[in-house]
Scaffold this active site. Sequence first.
Site, PDB file in Angstrom:
ATOM      1  N   GLU A 112       0.821  -1.203   0.000  1.00  0.00           N
ATOM      2  CA  GLU A 112       0.000   0.000   0.000  1.00  0.00           C
ATOM      3  C   GLU A 112       0.856   1.253   0.000  1.00  0.00           C
ATOM      4  O   GLU A 112       1.965   1.263   0.523  1.00  0.00           O
ATOM      5  CB  GLU A 112      -0.902   0.000   1.241  1.00  0.00           C
ATOM      6  CG  GLU A 112      -1.912  -1.138   1.196  1.00  0.00           C
ATOM      7  CD  GLU A 112      -2.932  -1.091   2.325  1.00  0.00           C
ATOM      8  OE1 GLU A 112      -4.116  -1.271   2.044  1.00  0.00           O
ATOM      9  OE2 GLU A 112      -2.542  -0.877   3.491  1.00  0.00           O
ATOM     10  N   CYS A 126       3.273   8.500   1.524  1.00  0.00           N
ATOM     11  CA  CYS A 126       3.886   7.519   2.409  1.00  0.00           C
ATOM     12  C   CYS A 126       4.095   6.250   1.587  1.00  0.00           C
ATOM     13  O   CYS A 126       3.119   5.648   1.123  1.00  0.00           O
ATOM     14  CB  CYS A 126       2.929   7.289   3.579  1.00  0.00           C
ATOM     15  SG  CYS A 126       3.477   6.057   4.730  1.00  0.00           S
ATOM     16  N   CYS A 133       6.722  -7.367   6.561  1.00  0.00           N
ATOM     17  CA  CYS A 133       7.816  -6.824   7.363  1.00  0.00           C
ATOM     18  C   CYS A 133       8.399  -7.944   8.208  1.00  0.00           C
ATOM     19  O   CYS A 133       7.676  -8.847   8.624  1.00  0.00           O
ATOM     20  CB  CYS A 133       7.274  -5.714   8.277  1.00  0.00           C
ATOM     21  SG  CYS A 133       8.554  -4.692   9.032  1.00  0.00           S
ATOM     22  N   CYS A 137       6.852  -5.352  15.639  1.00  0.00           N
ATOM     23  CA  CYS A 137       6.473  -4.339  16.629  1.00  0.00           C
ATOM     24  C   CYS A 137       5.030  -4.637  17.027  1.00  0.00           C
ATOM     25  O   CYS A 137       4.155  -4.791  16.176  1.00  0.00           O
ATOM     26  CB  CYS A 137       6.611  -2.941  16.035  1.00  0.00           C
ATOM     27  SG  CYS A 137       8.282  -2.629  15.420  1.00  0.00           S
ATOM     28  N   CYS A 140       1.894  -2.583  15.749  1.00  0.00           N
ATOM     29  CA  CYS A 140       1.830  -2.237  14.325  1.00  0.00           C
ATOM     30  C   CYS A 140       1.111  -3.324  13.538  1.00  0.00           C
ATOM     31  O   CYS A 140       1.413  -4.514  13.665  1.00  0.00           O
ATOM     32  CB  CYS A 140       3.247  -2.055  13.788  1.00  0.00           C
ATOM     33  SG  CYS A 140       3.290  -1.661  12.026  1.00  0.00           S
ATOM     34  N   CYS A 362      -0.913   5.722  10.164  1.00  0.00           N
ATOM     35  CA  CYS A 362       0.344   5.076  10.551  1.00  0.00           C
ATOM     36  C   CYS A 362       0.093   3.712  11.154  1.00  0.00           C
ATOM     37  O   CYS A 362      -0.709   3.573  12.077  1.00  0.00           O
ATOM     38  CB  CYS A 362       1.052   5.849  11.658  1.00  0.00           C
ATOM     39  SG  CYS A 362       1.640   7.420  11.193  1.00  0.00           S
TER      40      CYS A 362
HETATM   41  N1  SAH Z   1       9.731   0.093   9.772  1.00  0.00           N
HETATM   42  C1  SAH Z   1       9.915   1.539   9.709  1.00  0.00           C
HETATM   43  C2  SAH Z   1       8.960   2.196   8.748  1.00  0.00           C
HETATM   44  C3  SAH Z   1       7.506   2.162   9.174  1.00  0.00           C
HETATM   45  S1  SAH Z   1       7.071   3.752   9.690  1.00  0.00           S
HETATM   46  C4  SAH Z   1       9.784   2.101  11.097  1.00  0.00           C
HETATM   47  O1  SAH Z   1       9.397   1.367  11.997  1.00  0.00           O
HETATM   48  O2  SAH Z   1      10.107   3.268  11.300  1.00  0.00           O
HETATM   49  C5  SAH Z   1       5.502   3.591  10.370  1.00  0.00           C
HETATM   50  C6  SAH Z   1       5.411   4.399  11.652  1.00  0.00           C
HETATM   51  O3  SAH Z   1       4.108   4.217  12.222  1.00  0.00           O
HETATM   52  C7  SAH Z   1       6.404   3.919  12.667  1.00  0.00           C
HETATM   53  O4  SAH Z   1       6.823   4.956  13.485  1.00  0.00           O
HETATM   54  C8  SAH Z   1       5.550   2.958  13.445  1.00  0.00           C
HETATM   55  O5  SAH Z   1       6.129   2.670  14.677  1.00  0.00           O
HETATM   56  C9  SAH Z   1       4.256   3.718  13.543  1.00  0.00           C
HETATM   57  N2  SAH Z   1       3.110   2.872  13.836  1.00  0.00           N
HETATM   58  C10 SAH Z   1       3.016   1.556  13.635  1.00  0.00           C
HETATM   59  N3  SAH Z   1       1.810   1.112  14.024  1.00  0.00           N
HETATM   60  C11 SAH Z   1       1.135   2.169  14.480  1.00  0.00           C
HETATM   61  C12 SAH Z   1      -0.186   2.352  14.967  1.00  0.00           C
HETATM   62  N4  SAH Z   1      -1.035   1.347  15.054  1.00  0.00           N
HETATM   63  N5  SAH Z   1      -0.561   3.594  15.333  1.00  0.00           N
HETATM   64  C13 SAH Z   1       0.288   4.633  15.198  1.00  0.00           C
HETATM   65  N6  SAH Z   1       1.539   4.515  14.713  1.00  0.00           N
HETATM   66  C14 SAH Z   1       1.954   3.313  14.372  1.00  0.00           C
END
Ligand code: SAH
Length: 390
Positions: A112, A126, A133, A137, A140, A362
């Site tokens: 996406e 974005c 991945c 985390c 996420c 995000c």
């Molecule tokens: N793998 C890289 C790129 C992804 S960025 C990284 O982790 O930086 C996506 C961003 O959104 C990251 O900061 C991630 O931690 C955040 N994120 C992931 N899940 C989320 C959620 N459910 N709500 C808000 N932010 C989230």
Amino acid sequence: MRTPLDLSHRTAERAPAPPRDLAGLGRDALQSAVVELGVEPKKARMRAGQLWRWIYHYGLTGFDGMTDIARDLRDQLHAAHVIGRPEIADQQISTDGTRKWLLRYGPNVEAESVFIPDVGKAGALCVSSQVGCTLTCTFCHTGTQTLVRNLSAPEIVGQVMIARDALGEWPTSTEDRKLTNIVFMGMGEPLFNLDAVAEAIDTIADGDGISISRRRITVSTAGVAPRISELGERTGAMLAISLHATRDDLRNELVPINRKYDLKTLFEAIRAYPDLSNSKRVTFEYVMLKGVNDTLAEARDLVRLLKGVPSKINLIPFNPWPGTAYECSDWETIEAFAEVLNRAGYASPIRTPRGRDILAACGQLRSESVKQKASERLRARLADGGAGEA
Ligand code: SAH
């Protein structure tokens, strides 16, 4: 009795090679494509430069309009090449104007990308760097999908081209652009696919084409410490760090790569990022999780941790997704947390959630793609008439 030999499989015509897609290729690859057509190397450089402009400045998707390229070369290009786009499997527009595309790069390979208006100078795209991945985390959504594969540089650039098609952004203009910023904050960990990310950035930032400056391209990492300075040296991009916790024990849980590269190692790498200054700051992303990482003591720890690093802070209200056990912190808690940061000199750190209604915010990105076994890939390819991925 003699049985006649069946030679039919030998005479059967081979399927013609699929046309080569020039969209998303870098300068060197474009030049090789022209050399392969028999253009002598010196001229090929110039021809590749012309092609480059038509593809990345004007956004052409065919060779007809390339008026400064001789007709016979255009015909030759046309015979064996296309200027394509990733297939759009689905697209949605949020009530707040955010747009999300699900792009299909092959059977069962989907990722996406999301355009967010009014972010950055005018609007940010974005982009995803991987399908799925390897990180897990816990908050996420993408983290619940295992890695299918890395995206190639042309596949990453294709996301930008799709967005510019939709926004009517060809040819590249110097003013009133809608898409001004790129953030590598979609699916995947960009530093686990750094070669493709760096090559894609070279193409996106090139001033003779899409022309989005490196200062407006941000690459976010969960903390792959050993690749951080390499990112800066190779791309000149802005750095973002998904921090989310100020103590190793909590960060080990939320961002498990912290067990490999702890906060001390991570911050050593961040401090070594090239050219950091007040005009080139690191963005720290901090997701607000109710009762997990949102106390005022943690806000103060955050300020201490960032001391001496030119930084911006982005507090991200947690975006829920189906099946998650986390909740977003209360609004008052987020504001109180932000107030501690404000007093320490960090201006407006709360990131307004965008596109939540279409799961485009995000951490909400995910596709149904799953990694197939080689035998399954072969079956899919056969079913697809042999034209699937190699
Ligand atoms: N793998 C890289 C790129 C992804 S960025 C990284 O982790 O930086 C996506 C961003 O959104 C990251 O900061 C991630 O931690 C955040 N994120 C992931 N899940 C989320 C959620 N459910 N709500 C808000 N932010 C989230």
